[in-house]
Scaffold this motif. Structure first.
Motif, PDB file in Angstrom:
ATOM      1  N   TYR A 211       0.787  -1.135   0.102  1.00 22.08           N
ATOM      2  CA  TYR A 211      -0.041   0.072  -0.149  1.00 22.08           C
ATOM      3  C   TYR A 211       0.887   1.380   0.016  1.00 22.08           C
ATOM      4  N   ASN A 212       0.427   2.124  -0.984  1.00 19.26           N
ATOM      5  CA  ASN A 212       1.229   3.520  -0.930  1.00 19.26           C
ATOM      6  C   ASN A 212       0.280   4.588  -0.969  1.00 19.26           C
ATOM      7  N   THR A 213       0.295   5.620  -0.239  1.00 10.65           N
ATOM      8  CA  THR A 213      -0.852   6.380  -0.196  1.00 10.65           C
ATOM      9  C   THR A 213      -0.084   7.890  -0.057  1.00 10.65           C
ATOM     10  N   ASP A 214      -1.036   9.049  -0.187  1.00  5.73           N
ATOM     11  CA  ASP A 214      -0.506  10.306   0.076  1.00  5.73           C
ATOM     12  C   ASP A 214      -1.628  11.025   0.636  1.00  5.73           C
ATOM     13  N   GLU A 215      -1.366  12.163   1.231  1.00  9.60           N
ATOM     14  CA  GLU A 215      -2.210  12.925   2.074  1.00  9.60           C
ATOM     15  C   GLU A 215      -3.657  13.737   1.105  1.00  9.60           C
ATOM     16  N   ASN A 216      -3.562  13.447  -0.298  1.00  9.23           N
ATOM     17  CA  ASN A 216      -4.447  14.177  -1.079  1.00  9.23           C
ATOM     18  C   ASN A 216      -5.518  12.927  -1.400  1.00  9.23           C
ATOM     19  N   GLY A 217      -5.482  11.841  -0.562  1.00  9.48           N
ATOM     20  CA  GLY A 217      -6.724  10.792  -0.939  1.00  9.48           C
ATOM     21  C   GLY A 217      -6.271   9.809  -1.699  1.00  9.48           C
ATOM     22  N   ASN A 218      -4.799   9.772  -2.480  1.00  2.00           N
ATOM     23  CA  ASN A 218      -4.811   8.735  -3.147  1.00  2.00           C
ATOM     24  C   ASN A 218      -4.043   7.623  -2.670  1.00  2.00           C
ATOM     25  N   PHE A 219      -4.826   6.322  -3.229  1.00  2.00           N
ATOM     26  CA  PHE A 219      -4.410   5.269  -2.493  1.00  2.00           C
ATOM     27  C   PHE A 219      -3.718   4.097  -3.809  1.00  2.00           C
TER      28      PHE A 219
END
Length: 231
Positions: free
Chosen positions: A142-150
Motif C-alpha cells: 500500500y502506497n498513499t498520500d495525503e491528497n486521498g490517493n491510494f
C-alpha cells in the motif's frame, strides 16, 4: 689385546666423544687413537660438526624462527581464507534466496489488465486484476498520500516465477475497495481522512481503478459471486 679395526673404532667414536662409553671401550679407543691418525681425524671432525660457531647457531635459530613464522602465517592464512570463503558463500546464498523470494520489484502496469469495475449490492467497489505476462504476483504493497490517493503496488522478486495455468491468486483475482483500505488510510492520516482515488501501481506508473464521483455500473451476478468467494 688384539688390534682393533678402524671400523669398530669409528662406531665407538660418537659414544667416546659424548663420554657415554664404558671404561674398557674408552681405553680401547684411546689406545687406537694414539696409533691411528685417520681415526683421530674422524674424532676431530665430530667435534667440529657439533661445536658450531656462535654465528652459525644464531643464524640457524633465526632460520628456524622464520620457518616457524611462515608455518603460523600459512595456518592463519588458510583459516582466514576459509572464513572469507564461508562468509562469501553465505552472502551468495542470501542474495540468491532474496532474488527468488523477496518481493522488491514493482510490476509494471503494461502487463496489468483491470476489468469488471463495478459496484456490489453492499456498496463496495469490485474489480478484476489479471497480469498478462504469465508470472506470479507475490505481494501488494500500500502506497498513499495525503491528497486521498491510494495505490495498490504489485511486488515481485527479482527472479520471477511462472504462474500455474488456471491458477487464481494475486495475478488473477477479483478484489474490492472496502472498509479495510479505508481503515488503513485513516490510521495514517486521521479519522476524517478520505480516500478519493484508488490506483493499481505506484505514484509514477499506475492505472486508475476508481475515483470519487465516478459512475459505476451495477455488478453482475458473476462478479457478486466471485467477490463473495474470494472476499
Amino acid at each position: 689385546m688384539s688390534k682393533v679395526s678402524c671400523d669398530v673404532i669409528k662406531d665407538l667414536l660418537p659414544l667416546y666423544y659424548d663420554n657415554v662409553c664404558s671404561d674398557d671401550s674408552r681405553k680401547m679407543v684411546e689406545e687406537h687413537l694414539s696409533e691411528c691418525s685417520h681415526c683421530k681425524s674422524q674424532l676431530d671432525n665430530i667435534g667440529r660438526e657439533i661445536n658450531l660457531p656462535k654465528e652459525t647457531i644464531e643464524q640457524n635459530l633465526k632460520d628456524g624462527n622464520a620457518i616457524k613464522n611462515i608455518a603460523v602465517f600459512f595456518r592463519h592464512s588458510k583459516l582466514k581464507s576459509f572464513i572469507i570463503g564461508l562468509i562469501g558463500a553465505a552472502a551468495l546464498f542470501t542474495i540468491v534466496f532474496l532474488a527468488f523470494t523477496y518481493p522488491i520489484v514493482d510490476v509494471p502496469t503494461d502487463v496489468a489488465k483491470i476489468t469488471d469495475v463495478s459496484q456490489l449490492a453492499d456498496g463496495r467497489i469490485a474489480y478484476h486484476i489479471q497480469l498478462t505476462d504469465g508470472y506470479e504476483l507475490h505481494r501488494i504493497k500500500y502506497n498513499t498520500d495525503e491528497n486521498g490517493n491510494f495505490y495498490l503496488t504489485p511486488k515481485r522478486p527479482i527472479i520471477k516465477k511462472k504462474q500455474m495455468i488456471g491458477a487464481s491468486g494475486f495475478a488473477n483475482m477479483y478484489d474490492t475497495f472496502d472498509d479495510f483500505l479505508k481503515t488503513v488510510y485513516r490510521d495514517k492520516y486521521g479519522a476524517n481522512a478520505e480516500i478519493k482515488a484508488l490506483y493499481w501501481g505506484n505514484p509514477k506508473d499506475n492505472i486508475l481503478i476508481w475515483k470519487k464521483g465516478m459512475n459505476l455500473p451495477k455488478a453482475s451476478e458473476q462478479v457478486e459471486n466471485e467477490c463473495k468467494l474470494y472476499n
